[in-house]
Write an enzyme that holds these catalytic residues in place. Structure first.
Site: not given
Ligand code: T46
Length: 143
Positions: A56
């Site tokens: 993303h």
């Molecule tokens: C990024 C990269 C480096 C939350 O509830 N709060 C938060 O602050 C974050 C970051 C995530 N979440 C929840 C949303 C999803 O249900 O945690 C779960 C996993 O998040 P996500 O799939 O977005 O994780 P990554 O590793 O794909 O991405 C993350 C960050 O979301 C993003 O901003 O830049 O790490």
């Protein structure tokens, strides 16, 4: 740290370790040794081997990522250029800002990836569709 070229020029911050005979300590202070006030901290750990995360971009978010333990790689893509950055040291921070697609991969089993952000979590700030990201990046680069 290995930076694949050609591509973006990833911005890396070097933090000053405060070491003594007991071990090491690094302090990160908002708007002091990183370029924004910190509103949110999260960390990614326990990654399953060969997993790839991210996929993303953010519309408006500044972050600094630090592999406080172990290592991982970031693919950064601004729609025109790509770079791969390896984070493998707790004294190096990768600045991720602007309209940049990111993917994280090659996590070592012991990787703990700490991320400092200048905004609270906001699902509507994410662009998760690569075609939509490319359209937004093209518009931005034309300005
Ligand atoms: C990024 C990269 C480096 C939350 O509830 N709060 C938060 O602050 C974050 C970051 C995530 N979440 C929840 C949303 C999803 O249900 O945690 C779960 C996993 O998040 P996500 O799939 O977005 O994780 P990554 O590793 O794909 O991405 C993350 C960050 O979301 C993003 O901003 O830049 O790490």
């Amino acid at each position: 740290m290995n930076v694949a070229k050609p591509g973006l020029s990833p911005q890396i911050i070097s933090f000053q370790p405060r070491g003594d005979h007991r071990g090491s300590l690094i302090a990160i202070e908002g708007s002091k040794n990183i370029p924004f006030d910190i509103k949110r901290v999260y960390y990614i750990y326990g990654n399953v081997s060969d997993v790839r995360r991210g996929f993303h971009a953010h519309k408006d978010l500044r972050q600094v990522a630090v592999a406080v333990s172990g290592s991982c790689k970031f693919l950064l893509d601004d729609g025109e250029n790509k770079s791969v950055v390896e984070l493998a040291s707790p004294d190096k921070g990768l600045v991720i800002q602007g309209l940049v697609w990111r993917e994280m991969f090659d996590f070592s089993p012991d990787c703990v990836l700490l991320v400092l952000a200048d905004e609270y979590y906001d699902e509507s700030d994410y662009i998760c569709d690569y075609s939509e990201f490319l359209r937004a990046a093209k518009l931005k680069n034309e300005k």
